[in-house]
Scaffold this motif. Sequence first.
Motif, short mmCIF file in Angstrom:
data_model
loop_
_atom_site.label_atom_id
_atom_site.label_comp_id
_atom_site.label_asym_id
_atom_site.label_seq_id
_atom_site.Cartn_x
_atom_site.Cartn_y
_atom_site.Cartn_z
N GLY A 56 0.82 -1.21 0.00
CA GLY A 56 0.00 0.00 0.00
C GLY A 56 0.85 1.26 0.00
O GLY A 56 0.54 2.24 -0.67
N GLY A 60 0.73 3.82 -2.95
CA GLY A 60 0.35 5.21 -2.68
C GLY A 60 1.37 6.18 -3.24
O GLY A 60 1.01 7.19 -3.84
N PRO A 138 -3.56 0.71 -0.80
CA PRO A 138 -3.59 2.10 -0.35
C PRO A 138 -5.03 2.50 -0.02
O PRO A 138 -5.97 1.98 -0.62
CB PRO A 138 -3.08 2.90 -1.55
CG PRO A 138 -2.48 1.93 -2.50
CD PRO A 138 -3.03 0.58 -2.17
#
Length: 143
Positions: A56, A60, A138
Amino acid sequence: MTAIEFPGEPRRRGSNLEKWGWIYMRASGVVLLVLIFGHLFMNLMVGDGIQAIDFGFVGGKWADPFWQWWDVLMLWLALIHGANGMRTLVNDYTNPGTVQKVLKGALFAAAAVLIILGTLVVFTFEPCPAGAPADLLPSFCAA
Ligand code: HEM
């Protein structure tokens, strides 16, 4: 600036690739200092630091063009810098001939493959793959 001329050495004309290689090592070194320490600071020290690094986190970062370009610039500059630096070592430690050609060819191939693959990964990365558990993705994927 006047170039130093040695007796018996022909005067150099036109572009001098070795000179630009020398300048590149210094210029890219300065930029890499900023890129590498910025990278380490953002990934290891800000927020939860190294504990926060997972899929994540990477997804991101690479959803943001700023970090995509930061990482791609770091990839290109470091690989060209490293390969060119190793080329200098090969020139210093081997005689002209087949072995030297093979070593330089391998350096060029390795740098080219990694630059192409790395650039593709950064710009085609899918941060929200279908069917993946939401807690690994994310936060913006849920929306
Ligand atoms: C923190 C950022 C970096 C700075 C400031 C930096 C600086 C430099 C400089 C100024 C040189 C030229 C040395 C000389 O000609 O005597 C050099 C050479 C070299 N660099 Fe870097 N560099 C950095 C990162 C890297 C990275 C990430 C790699 C590997 C991918 C790398 C690999 C090399 C190699 C193989 C040489 C040739 C070594 C030699 O000539 O003895 N450097 N570096």
